[in-house]
Design a protein around this motif. Structure first.
Motif, PDB file in Angstrom:
ATOM      1  N   SER A   1       0.843  -1.262   0.109  1.00  0.00           N
ATOM      2  CA  SER A   1      -0.196   0.199  -0.244  1.00  0.00           C
ATOM      3  C   SER A   1       1.155   1.307   0.454  1.00  0.00           C
ATOM      4  O   SER A   1       1.157   1.457   1.272  1.00  0.00           O
ATOM      5  CB  SER A   1      -0.692   0.202   1.088  1.00  0.00           C
ATOM      6  OG  SER A   1      -1.554   1.004   1.378  1.00  0.00           O
TER       7      SER A   1
ATOM      8  N   GLU B   1      -0.673  -4.805  -5.480  1.00  0.00           N
ATOM      9  CA  GLU B   1      -1.368  -3.510  -4.573  1.00  0.00           C
ATOM     10  C   GLU B   1      -2.519  -3.709  -3.692  1.00  0.00           C
ATOM     11  O   GLU B   1      -3.536  -3.799  -4.938  1.00  0.00           O
ATOM     12  CB  GLU B   1      -1.212  -2.359  -5.601  1.00  0.00           C
ATOM     13  CG  GLU B   1      -1.041  -1.003  -5.353  1.00  0.00           C
ATOM     14  CD  GLU B   1       0.340  -0.112  -4.715  1.00  0.00           C
ATOM     15  OE1 GLU B   1      -0.164   0.489  -3.687  1.00  0.00           O
ATOM     16  OE2 GLU B   1       1.676  -0.901  -4.101  1.00  0.00           O
ATOM     17  N   ALA B   2      -2.451  -3.045  -3.221  1.00  0.00           N
ATOM     18  CA  ALA B   2      -3.997  -3.140  -2.718  1.00  0.00           C
ATOM     19  C   ALA B   2      -4.784  -2.223  -3.446  1.00  0.00           C
ATOM     20  O   ALA B   2      -4.479  -0.727  -3.944  1.00  0.00           O
ATOM     21  CB  ALA B   2      -4.076  -2.767  -0.615  1.00  0.00           C
TER      22      ALA B   2
ATOM     23  N   THR C   1      -7.279   0.177  -2.013  1.00  0.00           N
ATOM     24  CA  THR C   1      -6.877   1.530  -1.472  1.00  0.00           C
ATOM     25  C   THR C   1      -6.389   0.755  -0.274  1.00  0.00           C
ATOM     26  O   THR C   1      -6.760  -0.320   0.187  1.00  0.00           O
ATOM     27  CB  THR C   1      -8.892   1.456  -0.225  1.00  0.00           C
ATOM     28  OG1 THR C   1      -9.085   0.014   0.291  1.00  0.00           O
ATOM     29  CG2 THR C   1      -9.828   1.414  -1.668  1.00  0.00           C
ATOM     30  N   SER C   2      -5.240   1.157   0.109  1.00  0.00           N
ATOM     31  CA  SER C   2      -4.320   1.712   1.887  1.00  0.00           C
ATOM     32  C   SER C   2      -4.962   1.607   2.749  1.00  0.00           C
ATOM     33  O   SER C   2      -4.690   0.493   3.927  1.00  0.00           O
ATOM     34  CB  SER C   2      -3.584   3.198   1.165  1.00  0.00           C
ATOM     35  OG  SER C   2      -4.743   4.229   1.930  1.00  0.00           O
TER      36      SER C   2
END
Length: 205
Positions: free
Chosen positions: A138, A181-182, A184-185
């Motif tokens: 993230s 990669e997400a 949303t963080s």
């Protein structure tokens, strides 16, 4: 060719020192921090989930009644790490040893205090098998959940003290892996303090 057998190692043996009480039992969105985190694991494509605890008589009240009954009850089992008091590294290595004894081709290290983790993200991580390893990210920060293939088990089983799985990634011992990669963080954030809990509670209710 059979699909790889992947087990989730769900880390629930922490003392919640910074929270001052068992954070997994704190209410959140109709459940608890722990139950929402576990729900994601049980609804995912993981083949089984090992809940890592400190004692055989650990209170699993945070889990909630639905997960003690079929069909969920068959999806998880309790694994006791006798050395959990010494740090998260012991919980990780003990869980991986147990998963290996169950015939796992890979494991996913999961935190019990990531209640906003999505099933989609976890399934995408599982789908990355049979890469050597795959780590969630993230905004450039690497964080659990992390997938390790059985080729990584000899290294993961050596973790101890407060060494987390991320320390292996930094060491370079495992070679080249993948990064997921997400979307949303927020979904990768864990909850450690009362302040973090208050923020999440306001956002998800």
């Amino acid at each position: 060719m059979r699909n790889p057998y992947i087990i989730g190692v769900f880390l629930a043996a922490g003392k919640s020192k910074r929270m001052g009480q068992n954070k997994l039992a704190l209410p959140l969105k109709g459940g608890t921090i722990g139950s929402l985190s576990l729900q994601t694991a049980l609804l995912s494509h993981l083949d089984h989930v090992l809940i890592i605890e400190r004692t055989e008589h650990a209170s699993l009240e945070w889990m909630g009644a639905p997960y003690h009954s079929p069909p969920f009850r068959e999806r998880w089992s309790l694994h006791v790490c006798q050395e959990a008091e010494k740090g998260q590294g012991h919980s990780v290595s003990s869980g991986v040893r147990k998963a290996e004894s169950m015939g796992a081709d890979g494991v996913v290290i999961l935190l019990a205090d990531q209640p906003r983790l999505s099933v989609d993200h976890l399934n995408a991580l599982v789908a990355m098998a049979p890469v050597s390893f795959a780590v969630s990210s993230s905004l450039g920060a690497l964080t659990p959940p992390i997938y390790f293939s059985s080729a990584c088990f000899p290294y993961v089983k050596e973790l101890k003290g407060d060494e987390g799985a991320r320390s292996l990634l930094k060491s370079g011992q495992l070679g080249t892996g993948a990064v997921l990669e997400a979307k949303t963080s927020a979904e990768l954030k864990d909850i450690d303090t009362p302040e973090e809990y208050d923020i999440v509670r306001r956002l998800v209710i």
